[in-house]
Design a protein around this motif. Structure first.
Motif, PDB file in Angstrom:
ATOM      1  N   LEU A 277       1.047  -0.970  -0.211  1.00 35.32           N
ATOM      2  CA  LEU A 277      -0.153  -0.081  -0.287  1.00 35.32           C
ATOM      3  C   LEU A 277       0.693   1.231   0.006  1.00 35.32           C
ATOM      4  O   LEU A 277       0.324   2.422  -0.758  1.00 35.32           O
ATOM      5  CB  LEU A 277      -0.811  -0.198   0.864  1.00 35.32           C
ATOM      6  N   LEU A 278       1.634   1.482   0.474  1.00 37.71           N
ATOM      7  CA  LEU A 278       3.263   2.453   0.723  1.00 37.71           C
ATOM      8  C   LEU A 278       3.527   2.682  -0.744  1.00 37.71           C
ATOM      9  O   LEU A 278       4.661   3.573  -0.563  1.00 37.71           O
ATOM     10  CB  LEU A 278       3.996   2.280   1.808  1.00 37.71           C
ATOM     11  N   SER A 279       3.287   1.173  -1.202  1.00 34.20           N
ATOM     12  CA  SER A 279       4.762   1.619  -2.802  1.00 34.20           C
ATOM     13  C   SER A 279       3.806   1.601  -3.635  1.00 34.20           C
ATOM     14  O   SER A 279       4.948   1.956  -5.006  1.00 34.20           O
ATOM     15  CB  SER A 279       5.386   0.400  -2.386  1.00 34.20           C
ATOM     16  N   MET A 280       2.485   1.577  -4.115  1.00 32.25           N
ATOM     17  CA  MET A 280       1.671   1.605  -5.094  1.00 32.25           C
ATOM     18  C   MET A 280       2.110   2.947  -5.843  1.00 32.25           C
ATOM     19  O   MET A 280       1.533   4.043  -5.354  1.00 32.25           O
ATOM     20  CB  MET A 280       0.284   1.526  -4.614  1.00 32.25           C
ATOM     21  N   GLU A 281       2.100   3.036  -6.526  1.00 31.20           N
ATOM     22  CA  GLU A 281       2.507   4.774  -7.889  1.00 31.20           C
ATOM     23  C   GLU A 281       1.654   5.365  -8.369  1.00 31.20           C
ATOM     24  O   GLU A 281       1.690   6.350  -8.598  1.00 31.20           O
ATOM     25  CB  GLU A 281       3.646   4.004  -8.464  1.00 31.20           C
ATOM     26  N   ASN A 282       0.375   4.485  -7.940  1.00 28.05           N
ATOM     27  CA  ASN A 282      -1.232   4.327  -8.675  1.00 28.05           C
ATOM     28  C   ASN A 282      -2.191   4.879  -7.975  1.00 28.05           C
ATOM     29  O   ASN A 282      -3.899   4.751  -7.757  1.00 28.05           O
ATOM     30  CB  ASN A 282      -1.857   3.618  -9.943  1.00 28.05           C
ATOM     31  N   GLY A 283      -1.262   4.880  -6.522  1.00 30.86           N
ATOM     32  CA  GLY A 283      -2.435   4.384  -5.167  1.00 30.86           C
ATOM     33  C   GLY A 283      -1.761   6.214  -4.961  1.00 30.86           C
ATOM     34  O   GLY A 283      -2.202   7.115  -4.972  1.00 30.86           O
ATOM     35  N   PHE A 284      -3.145   5.962  -3.581  1.00 33.09           N
ATOM     36  CA  PHE A 284      -3.184   7.505  -2.512  1.00 33.09           C
ATOM     37  C   PHE A 284      -1.843   8.229  -1.848  1.00 33.09           C
ATOM     38  O   PHE A 284      -2.013   9.816  -2.519  1.00 33.09           O
ATOM     39  CB  PHE A 284      -3.809   7.457  -1.242  1.00 33.09           C
ATOM     40  N   LEU A 285      -1.288   7.406  -1.957  1.00 31.71           N
ATOM     41  CA  LEU A 285       0.023   7.432  -1.186  1.00 31.71           C
ATOM     42  C   LEU A 285       1.164   8.652  -2.829  1.00 31.71           C
ATOM     43  O   LEU A 285       2.152  10.016  -2.345  1.00 31.71           O
ATOM     44  CB  LEU A 285       0.868   6.905  -0.004  1.00 31.71           C
ATOM     45  N   TRP A 286       0.741   8.128  -3.652  1.00 26.27           N
ATOM     46  CA  TRP A 286       2.022   8.520  -4.642  1.00 26.27           C
ATOM     47  C   TRP A 286       1.730   9.213  -6.199  1.00 26.27           C
ATOM     48  O   TRP A 286       1.905   9.875  -6.810  1.00 26.27           O
ATOM     49  CB  TRP A 286       2.851   7.449  -5.373  1.00 26.27           C
ATOM     50  N   ASP A 287       0.447   8.968  -6.401  1.00 24.74           N
ATOM     51  CA  ASP A 287      -0.893   9.765  -7.453  1.00 24.74           C
ATOM     52  C   ASP A 287      -1.383  10.663  -6.704  1.00 24.74           C
ATOM     53  O   ASP A 287      -2.546  10.742  -6.282  1.00 24.74           O
ATOM     54  CB  ASP A 287      -1.679   8.485  -7.890  1.00 24.74           C
ATOM     55  N   ASP A 288      -0.464  11.537  -7.243  1.00 26.39           N
ATOM     56  CA  ASP A 288      -1.308  12.863  -6.846  1.00 26.39           C
ATOM     57  C   ASP A 288      -2.998  13.263  -7.003  1.00 26.39           C
ATOM     58  O   ASP A 288      -3.344  13.842  -6.330  1.00 26.39           O
ATOM     59  CB  ASP A 288      -0.735  14.592  -7.577  1.00 26.39           C
ATOM     60  N   ALA A 289      -2.795  12.891  -8.852  1.00 20.88           N
ATOM     61  CA  ALA A 289      -4.839  13.297  -8.858  1.00 20.88           C
ATOM     62  C   ALA A 289      -5.391  12.699  -8.057  1.00 20.88           C
ATOM     63  O   ALA A 289      -6.863  13.250  -8.378  1.00 20.88           O
ATOM     64  CB  ALA A 289      -4.503  13.121 -10.639  1.00 20.88           C
ATOM     65  N   TYR A 290      -5.062  11.091  -8.130  1.00 20.60           N
ATOM     66  CA  TYR A 290      -5.740   9.563  -7.655  1.00 20.60           C
ATOM     67  C   TYR A 290      -6.279  10.709  -6.055  1.00 20.60           C
ATOM     68  O   TYR A 290      -7.230  10.450  -5.744  1.00 20.60           O
ATOM     69  CB  TYR A 290      -5.647   8.738  -7.710  1.00 20.60           C
ATOM     70  N   ALA A 291      -5.112  10.719  -5.798  1.00 17.99           N
ATOM     71  CA  ALA A 291      -5.423  11.328  -3.904  1.00 17.99           C
ATOM     72  C   ALA A 291      -6.171  13.081  -3.528  1.00 17.99           C
ATOM     73  O   ALA A 291      -6.800  12.776  -2.894  1.00 17.99           O
ATOM     74  CB  ALA A 291      -4.211  11.302  -2.871  1.00 17.99           C
ATOM     75  N   SER A 292      -6.270  13.514  -4.946  1.00 17.74           N
ATOM     76  CA  SER A 292      -6.596  14.863  -4.636  1.00 17.74           C
ATOM     77  C   SER A 292      -8.283  14.149  -4.774  1.00 17.74           C
ATOM     78  O   SER A 292      -9.106  15.241  -3.701  1.00 17.74           O
ATOM     79  CB  SER A 292      -6.191  16.207  -5.491  1.00 17.74           C
TER      80      SER A 292
END
Length: 508
Positions: A277-292
């Protein structure tokens, strides 16, 4: 549970009435009311003022040294030894249950569908350990304080920012565009035995995640070829960055809480999923667009906001912070609660109760203050009546402005809210309006009882006329109407506000 549901309905009605009279604020109303969330496991959730500060006591209890838990008979420490004081305390047990369920909902909504499977499986494993009494075999319970402190920080950040957040007009992330408007799956029916992990887009950050438990700083600039950069466009989102930092720190603390990750397959599965979960580049912690986009969806979700307010009160508020400041509200609630312990017979059905009538004599006293009445300076006070009431009931006035949505006090005399302003002042002075308002509490109480008996609206309205009557004997009302006295208009306004109010007068 049915009695608690009925009591919660009556309690919430009382609290809502307090808010309508501006003796409590919106936040105080939320902290005083029982909560209900559609689709959740519990029918009702205790008011925050009952459970505020309890989680701090739970964490203190669990942070005791292991030596204090060891049974006198010897042997290993079990869940029963550690959690016995909490399970025997009804409020503590209830608070833990509420924080668990509502906290899981917050994570699922905030992290979105990309992380849904991993979060659900982690939750199911923890629930499994709780049910079979093996939490102490998988967690370092005494270190739970670190996880809880980061969770509290995350809740505070979200609670402060979600209410003020203005969502984008359209989703920034392609993943969110496909399912915009859909909520994350809150079902926990996923099989806890699914241990096969999905492949991450990139695992280059795994090494750095394992090296330190400190939260990484949020990335404020991006290159064109970085994920989430949208072709070089930098998405500035302070709430997103703060939420990421808090969640990342909590996830690292949770990883440090796990035991036997080398020998126990389930503990290792939880550790792997947290790392993933902490490493997913398309997840909440690394993908700015997705997280926003996820935070935008959350800020438009009414249930999410209500749950967040509830959790904030549970974990981040001191008991003194959630009690009403108004002495009048405390007096009424204290009287109401004390009356519950009286030895009194069961009340009959509304259909079987006696009817009664109330008569109030009135001649020509003030009905409702006008704008000129309130703004005129009086010799007795040395200031205007309006300024005097604003000063005497400062907290109530602030609550009134919050209720009508006005920040500039000059707008209280606008056409939209002038009647509300006059009513607010009249209810705090010796006026007929205040008397009528107090007597019509009887009708509100009858309507509440009818609602608890599940009567339909037509039956309820018929019973109001049969069981309770309120008459104001205004002898000179006819002359007031003939002379176009403003008091006659105010009396007409009262009759519109309370349809069952009756005026008796001499027709001249």
């Amino acid at each position: 549970i049915q009695k608690w549901v009925m009591f919660s309905a009556a309690w919430n009605e009382v609290v809502d009435h307090f808010r309508q009279e501006d003796i409590i604020s919106n936040r105080e109303r939320d902290y005083l009311k029982f909560s209900r969330f559609e689709g959740f496991s519990q029918a009702i959730y205790l008011p925050v003022f009952q459970t505020a500060g309890v989680m701090e006591g739970v964490i203190t209890e669990l942070s005791r040294p292991e030596e204090e838990y060891k049974p006198k008979r010897g042997g290993v420490i079990t869940d029963d030894d550690v959690f016995k004081p909490i399970l025997e305390h009804v409020t503590m047990r209830t608070a833990v249950s509420e924080v668990w369920e509502l906290g899981c909902f917050i994570f699922l909504q905030m992290l979105g569908n990309v992380h849904n499977d991993d979060i659900v499986i982690i939750m199911n494993l923890v629930l499994k350990w709780s049910q079979n009494g093996s939490l102490v075999d998988h967690f370092k319970i005494q270190q739970l304080q670190s996880v809880m402190s980061h969770f509290v920080g995350l809740v505070k950040v979200l609670e402060k920012g979600i209410g003020r957040r203005k969502p984008a007009k359209k989703p920034r992330s392609a993943a969110v565009q496909k399912r915009f408007g859909r909520q994350a799956d809150f079902s926990m029916n996923a099989s806890s035995g699914r241990s096969k992990m999905r492949r991450a887009v990139s695992a280059t950050s795994l090494g750095s995640l394992e090296q330190t438990d400190a939260p990484d700083l949020a990335v404020l600039t991006q290159k064109k070829d970085e994920p989430g950069s949208q072709g070089g466009t930098v998405i500035i989102d302070a709430l997103r960055d703060q939420a990421r930092d808090k969640f990342r720190a909590m996830a690292h603390a949770l990883k440090g809480l796990l035991k036997n990750t080398d020998s126990d397959m389930e503990s290792k599965d939880v550790l792997d999923r947290l790392t993933f979960l902490l490493s997913m580049e398309n997840g909440f912690l690394w993908d700015d667009a997705y997280a926003s986009d996820q935070l935008d969806v959350c800020c438009q979700n009414i249930t999410f906001k209500e749950v967040l307010t509830k959790v904030h009160g549970l974990v981040a508020c001191h008991p003194d912070d959630v009690e009403p400041r108004s002495q009048e509200a405390r007096r009424r609630l204290t009287f109401f609660v004390n009356s519950l312990f009286m030895d009194m017979p069961d009340a009959p059905s509304i259909h079987d109760m006696f009817s009664w009538n109330v008569l109030t004599p009135y001649y020509s006293e003030d009905v409702m203050y006008s704008k000129s009445d309130l703004e005129t300076r009086t010799d007795a006070l040395g200031v205007s009546t309006f300024l005097y009431l604003q000063t005497l009931f400062r907290a109530d006035w602030t609550n009134f402005l919050e209720r009508v949505g006005i920040q500039d006090e000059e707008k209280v005399w606008s056409k939209k809210v002038i009647n509300e302003t006059r009513l607010w002042a009249s209810l705090r002075a010796q006026t007929l309006t205040r008397t009528v308002n107090g007597m019509m509490y009887f009708e509100k109480a009858l309507r509440l009882l009818a609602n608890l008996e599940r009567l339909d609206d037509d039956t309820t309205n018929d019973l109001m006329g049969e069981k309770f009557g309120y008459i104001v004997s205004c002898q000179v009302y006819g002359n007031m109407k003939k002379n176009q006295d403003a008091k006659a208009d105010d009396i007409d306004q009262l009759m519109h506000r309370y349809p069952h109010l009756r005026i008796a007068y001499i027709d001249t």
